[in-house]
Scaffold this active site. Structure first.
Site, PDB file in Angstrom:
ATOM      1  N   ALA A 125     -97.671  -0.325 -52.459  1.00 53.51           N
ATOM      2  CA  ALA A 125     -97.023   0.231 -53.658  1.00 53.51           C
ATOM      3  C   ALA A 125     -95.665   0.846 -53.343  1.00 53.51           C
ATOM      4  CB  ALA A 125     -97.937   1.298 -54.278  1.00 53.51           C
ATOM      5  N   PRO A 126     -94.713   0.725 -54.279  1.00 50.08           N
ATOM      6  CA  PRO A 126     -94.841   0.212 -55.649  1.00 50.08           C
ATOM      7  C   PRO A 126     -94.671  -1.303 -55.788  1.00 50.08           C
ATOM      8  CG  PRO A 126     -92.649   1.091 -55.332  1.00 50.08           C
ATOM      9  CD  PRO A 126     -93.387   1.332 -54.034  1.00 50.08           C
ATOM     10  N   GLY A 127     -94.651  -2.023 -54.690  1.00 51.70           N
ATOM     11  CA  GLY A 127     -94.679  -3.476 -54.798  1.00 51.70           C
ATOM     12  C   GLY A 127     -93.328  -4.161 -54.689  1.00 51.70           C
ATOM     13  N   ASP A 192     -95.493  -2.059 -44.042  1.00 53.81           N
ATOM     14  CA  ASP A 192     -94.349  -1.196 -44.355  1.00 53.81           C
ATOM     15  C   ASP A 192     -94.949   0.205 -44.463  1.00 53.81           C
ATOM     16  OD1 ASP A 192     -91.665  -0.651 -45.163  1.00 53.81           O
ATOM     17  OD2 ASP A 192     -92.318  -0.625 -47.248  1.00 53.81           O
ATOM     18  N   CYS A 246     -89.169   3.610 -43.013  1.00 49.96           N
ATOM     19  CA  CYS A 246     -87.837   4.072 -43.433  1.00 49.96           C
ATOM     20  C   CYS A 246     -87.545   5.395 -42.727  1.00 49.96           C
ATOM     21  CB  CYS A 246     -87.733   4.183 -44.946  1.00 49.96           C
ATOM     22  SG  CYS A 246     -88.909   5.307 -45.680  1.00 49.96           S
TER      23      CYS A 246
HETATM   24  N1  SAM Z   1     -94.090  -1.563 -49.229  1.00 49.42           N
HETATM   25  C1  SAM Z   1     -93.858  -0.718 -50.385  1.00 49.42           C
HETATM   26  C2  SAM Z   1     -92.734  -1.308 -51.206  1.00 49.42           C
HETATM   27  O1  SAM Z   1     -91.847  -1.952 -50.660  1.00 49.42           O
HETATM   28  O2  SAM Z   1     -92.745  -1.113 -52.423  1.00 49.42           O
HETATM   29  C3  SAM Z   1     -93.561   0.718 -49.980  1.00 49.42           C
HETATM   30  C4  SAM Z   1     -94.675   1.299 -49.157  1.00 49.42           C
HETATM   31  S1  SAM Z   1     -94.521   3.026 -48.846  1.00 49.42           S
HETATM   32  C5  SAM Z   1     -93.373   3.063 -47.567  1.00 49.42           C
HETATM   33  C6  SAM Z   1     -96.022   3.362 -48.026  1.00 49.42           C
HETATM   34  C7  SAM Z   1     -97.251   3.271 -48.905  1.00 49.42           C
HETATM   35  O3  SAM Z   1     -98.399   3.412 -48.070  1.00 49.42           O
HETATM   36  C8  SAM Z   1     -97.362   4.365 -49.974  1.00 49.42           C
HETATM   37  O4  SAM Z   1     -97.531   3.776 -51.232  1.00 49.42           O
HETATM   38  C9  SAM Z   1     -98.623   5.131 -49.574  1.00 49.42           C
HETATM   39  O5  SAM Z   1     -99.367   5.612 -50.686  1.00 49.42           O
HETATM   40  C10 SAM Z   1     -99.394   4.060 -48.817  1.00 49.42           C
HETATM   41  N2  SAM Z   1    -100.427   4.567 -47.876  1.00 49.42           N
HETATM   42  C11 SAM Z   1    -100.662   5.833 -47.465  1.00 49.42           C
HETATM   43  N3  SAM Z   1    -101.729   5.863 -46.636  1.00 49.42           N
HETATM   44  C12 SAM Z   1    -102.156   4.577 -46.504  1.00 49.42           C
HETATM   45  C13 SAM Z   1    -103.231   3.952 -45.813  1.00 49.42           C
HETATM   46  N4  SAM Z   1    -104.080   4.655 -45.051  1.00 49.42           N
HETATM   47  N5  SAM Z   1    -103.385   2.615 -45.936  1.00 49.42           N
HETATM   48  C14 SAM Z   1    -102.543   1.888 -46.692  1.00 49.42           C
HETATM   49  N6  SAM Z   1    -101.519   2.425 -47.383  1.00 49.42           N
HETATM   50  C15 SAM Z   1    -101.333   3.751 -47.287  1.00 49.42           C
END
Ligand code: SAM
Length: 322
Positions: A125-127, A192, A246
């Site tokens: 998320a957010p995709g 990511d 990031c």
């Molecule tokens: N890849 C996404 C994009 O480009 O829209 C952004 C991802 S953001 C950097 C990291 C995401 O990892 C967040 O939405 C967070 O809620 C989620 N997250 C947190 N803990 C996690 C876990 N244990 N497993 C998978 N996702 C997790």
């Protein structure tokens, strides 16, 4: 340097401690300047619903001029309009374009998803990147998209629907649990990872820095190690994992790669030449706290934020065939 530091003083000084340690004087100066930058709006053409010729024409007819970003096909920089103005344009309301920073568009391109692939987006998320991958796959194949947070998962589903990324299945789960018994299943995996966000700090966006705590960095490291370990287990031999964050500190980047990759038969492979040649690249560290990192760490890229691009870390790992 001091006057720049004072001008970003609304951000807690501890937020710069790790970054200052890894950058040269000139790079750190550029980093502090970037924290005050008002960047131009950037977007990606959603090739599921439109194409760049159509988009550029519609925008031009609305008086909006754009420039391309040669490293990434379908990435554009807006020369003379704000986010809000773009969001009122039919290109945006019809889902022909998706607002996305330039650096955020790099990891999916590096993963090279192809039509027919079976892909996992492990922190989705957010995709932004899930839908970018669906477009790169010409909406053919399968993407499993995992996100534990309910509200963020809703946003992910909204973006998938808006962009008509029909090949995506969404799972509300923690990545490490989702992959508990999964081995050698996916062609390619994007991780990511959740991170501390040092590459995104901007004084014009409080949400980019207010949650940063030095004490959280080791916790991010443990979660990233778990997620990357699960990803390398779950990818097929010969398959690819892209690990990106990031943030800039070594604990969430070099040290995660070093610890996890040493447990697998795998290699961190070079990225296409243009990425290493970006002006904003800083060298990854070959040694951290007296520990020598794997030699192939240098194939990863670390982007120091600038006036045009947000800070990012991107690496590509290939799991060896046995
Ligand atoms: N890849 C996404 C994009 O480009 O829209 C952004 C991802 S953001 C950097 C990291 C995401 O990892 C967040 O939405 C967070 O809620 C989620 N997250 C947190 N803990 C996690 C876990 N244990 N497993 C998978 N996702 C997790």
């Amino acid at each position: 340097m001091k006057s720049i530091q004072e001008s970003v003083s609304i951000i807690k000084p501890e937020s710069f401690q790790l970054v200052e340690k890894i950058l040269s004087h000139a790079e750190f100066n550029a980093y502090l300047q970037a924290i005050r930058a008002v960047r131009k709006t950037t977007f990606r053409v959603n090739t599921i619903k439109s194409d760049k010729v159509t988009v550029v024409k519609i925008l031009r007819e609305s008086g909006i001029s754009v420039s391309d970003f040669p490293l990434i096909e379908n990435a554009f920089i807006v020369n003379n309009a704000t986010d809000n103005q773009i969001m009122k344009n039919e290109c945006f309301t019809k889902g022909y374009i998706y607002l996305q920073s330039l650096s955020s568009q790099i990891p999916p391109v590096i993963l090279e998803p192809k039509p027919g692939d079976y892909i996992l987006d492990l922190a989705a998320a957010p995709g932004s990147k899930t839908t970018q991958m669906a477009a790169l796959m010409k909406n053919t194949g399968t993407i499993d998209a995992v996100e534990p947070d309910f509200i963020r998962k809703e946003r992910l589903e909204y973006n998938i629907n808006q962009q008509e990324a029909a090949i995506v299945s969404v799972f509300q789960a923690r990545g490490e649990k989702f992959l508990l018994d999964v081995e050698n299943k996916y062609d390619k995996i994007l991780l990511d990872a959740p991170c501390s966000g040092e590459g995104r700090f901007n004084i014009n966006d409080k949400s980019s820095y207010f949650a940063y705590r030095l004490t959280e960095i080791p916790k991010f490291n443990r979660l990233q190690v778990k997620l990357l370990t699960s990803a390398l287990k779950a990818v097929k031999p010969g398959g690819t994992v892209v690990y990106s964050t990031c943030t800039l500190n070594t604990m969430e980047n070099e040290q995660v790669l070093h610890e996890v990759c040493n447990q697998f038969q795998c290699e961190i492979v070079p990225l296409p030449k243009g990425y290493k040649e970006l002006n904003e690249i800083t060298q990854c560290k070959s040694s951290v706290d007296g520990v020598s990192m794997r030699k192939d760490i240098h194939n990863a890229i670390k982007i120091v934020p600038s006036q045009r691009i947000e800070g990012f870390f991107v690496s590509k790992i290939v799991k060896k065939s046995v």
